[in-house]
Design a protein around this motif. Structure first.
Motif, PDB file in Angstrom:
ATOM      1  N   ALA A   1      65.688 -43.808  -8.292  1.00 37.91           N
ATOM      2  CA  ALA A   1      65.303 -44.973  -8.913  1.00 37.91           C
ATOM      3  C   ALA A   1      66.275 -45.862  -9.349  1.00 37.91           C
ATOM      4  N   ASP A   2      65.911 -47.465  -9.425  1.00 35.84           N
ATOM      5  CA  ASP A   2      66.979 -48.032  -9.719  1.00 35.84           C
ATOM      6  C   ASP A   2      67.222 -48.185 -11.103  1.00 35.84           C
TER       7      ASP A   2
ATOM      8  N   PRO B   1      63.407 -51.977 -14.943  1.00 30.41           N
ATOM      9  CA  PRO B   1      62.514 -51.180 -16.026  1.00 30.41           C
ATOM     10  C   PRO B   1      61.832 -50.005 -15.671  1.00 30.41           C
ATOM     11  N   TRP B   2      61.803 -48.790 -16.302  1.00 32.70           N
ATOM     12  CA  TRP B   2      61.233 -47.737 -16.007  1.00 32.70           C
ATOM     13  C   TRP B   2      59.903 -47.365 -16.690  1.00 32.70           C
ATOM     14  N   ALA B   3      58.862 -46.890 -16.191  1.00 27.81           N
ATOM     15  CA  ALA B   3      57.743 -46.544 -16.823  1.00 27.81           C
ATOM     16  C   ALA B   3      57.119 -45.335 -16.356  1.00 27.81           C
ATOM     17  N   VAL B   4      56.870 -44.386 -17.437  1.00 26.64           N
ATOM     18  CA  VAL B   4      56.566 -43.169 -17.039  1.00 26.64           C
ATOM     19  C   VAL B   4      54.847 -43.419 -17.149  1.00 26.64           C
ATOM     20  N   VAL B   5      54.367 -43.019 -16.128  1.00 26.91           N
ATOM     21  CA  VAL B   5      52.799 -42.974 -15.893  1.00 26.91           C
ATOM     22  C   VAL B   5      52.172 -41.788 -16.223  1.00 26.91           C
TER      23      VAL B   5
ATOM     24  N   TYR C   1      58.537 -52.433 -11.636  1.00 31.31           N
ATOM     25  CA  TYR C   1      59.074 -51.423 -12.346  1.00 31.31           C
ATOM     26  C   TYR C   1      59.204 -50.196 -11.377  1.00 31.31           C
ATOM     27  N   GLU C   2      60.057 -49.118 -11.893  1.00 26.97           N
ATOM     28  CA  GLU C   2      60.008 -47.834 -11.024  1.00 26.97           C
ATOM     29  C   GLU C   2      59.167 -47.177 -11.899  1.00 26.97           C
ATOM     30  N   LEU C   3      58.094 -46.634 -11.335  1.00 31.97           N
ATOM     31  CA  LEU C   3      57.131 -45.654 -11.928  1.00 31.97           C
ATOM     32  C   LEU C   3      57.420 -44.192 -11.727  1.00 31.97           C
TER      33      LEU C   3
ATOM     34  N   ASP D   1      50.318 -37.618  -7.106  1.00 29.69           N
ATOM     35  CA  ASP D   1      50.919 -37.882  -5.681  1.00 29.69           C
ATOM     36  C   ASP D   1      50.821 -39.260  -5.141  1.00 29.69           C
ATOM     37  N   TRP D   2      51.753 -40.190  -5.658  1.00 32.66           N
ATOM     38  CA  TRP D   2      51.843 -41.758  -5.280  1.00 32.66           C
ATOM     39  C   TRP D   2      52.783 -41.840  -4.430  1.00 32.66           C
ATOM     40  N   PRO D   3      52.828 -42.453  -3.140  1.00 32.42           N
ATOM     41  CA  PRO D   3      53.747 -42.649  -2.204  1.00 32.42           C
ATOM     42  C   PRO D   3      55.014 -42.949  -2.778  1.00 32.42           C
ATOM     43  N   HIS D   4      55.124 -43.955  -3.773  1.00 30.95           N
ATOM     44  CA  HIS D   4      56.250 -44.934  -4.352  1.00 30.95           C
ATOM     45  C   HIS D   4      56.568 -44.281  -5.730  1.00 30.95           C
ATOM     46  N   ALA D   5      55.925 -43.156  -6.208  1.00 29.78           N
ATOM     47  CA  ALA D   5      56.102 -42.822  -7.631  1.00 29.78           C
ATOM     48  C   ALA D   5      57.514 -42.089  -7.557  1.00 29.78           C
ATOM     49  N   ARG D   6      58.451 -42.225  -8.595  1.00 29.44           N
ATOM     50  CA  ARG D   6      59.447 -41.284  -8.562  1.00 29.44           C
ATOM     51  C   ARG D   6      59.333 -39.820  -9.473  1.00 29.44           C
ATOM     52  N   ARG D   7      59.866 -38.836  -8.871  1.00 32.62           N
ATOM     53  CA  ARG D   7      59.998 -37.601  -9.681  1.00 32.62           C
ATOM     54  C   ARG D   7      61.382 -37.073  -9.961  1.00 32.62           C
TER      55      ARG D   7
END
Length: 199
Positions: A55-56, A60-64, A81-83, A88-94
């Protein structure tokens, strides 16, 4: 079958001589006592989480935080936003950080109201974007707590599922809580009271 489960809980609660409830939950009985929140304040681990997740940290970061969200996640590809999500979303961060540390390191949380996530947002003083939960009996208590203790914005279901998140995310981040957070030492307080009963 559900009535039998409910009857079992009612029987168990009827035998209790003491119960504890959150500042924003309904008392269970005449023996119910209010206690502070059982919610840990997390650690700011933004650099470590960024290194692990990619994540950059400048965005801004959002927790979904939804167990499931039946929407086309491609609608969010242009969101600046970084999510972070367990979905299982392709662009989601973990990341492997504890959830309270993730919340503490993020800029905003988008979710439906639940006692755990609302408590985490209050404990970590994080803005919350929430979608109404009309099917949840205690939703009015949770919304009242959000309005009292959190910076917040409400997002309607049509905008949530349509990917129209930006306005609500920005509104929540620009808001301020109406009141300071309540005490967070609920675990220690419950232990103290239980010790007074059994010792």
């Amino acid at each position: 079958a559900l009535n039998e489960v409910c009857a079992g809980f009612q029987k168990g609660y009827a035998q209790a001589s003491r119960s504890f409830h959150y500042p924003f939950s309904a008392p269970l009985s005449q023996h119910s006592q209010e206690v502070p929140l059982v919610a840990p304040a997390g650690r700011l681990l933004r650099d470590q989480i960024a290194a692990e997740s990619g994540a950059d940290p400048a965005k801004p970061w959002a927790v979904v935080w939804f167990h499931d969200l039946d929407m086309d996640c491609r609608l969010l590809e242009g969101l600046p936003y970084e999510l972070f999500s367990k979905m299982d979303w392709p662009h989601a961060r973990r990341c492997s950080a504890d959830f309270c540390d993730l919340v503490a390191s993020a800029d905003v949380v988008i979710t439906k109201p639940g006692f755990g996530i609302v408590s985490d947002c209050i404990a970590n003083r994080k803005p919350i974007v929430y979608v109404p939960r009309d099917d949840f009996h205690e939703a009015y208590l949770l919304e009242s707590a959000i309005h009292k203790y959190c910076a917040y914005a409400r997002i309607e279901a049509a905008d949530l599922y349509g990917g129209n998140w930006l306005e609500s995310l920005e509104k929540a981040r620009q808001a301020s809580p109406a009141h300071p957070p309540p005490p967070l030492n609920g675990a220690a307080e419950i232990a103290r009271r239980l010790a007074g009963i059994v010792l």
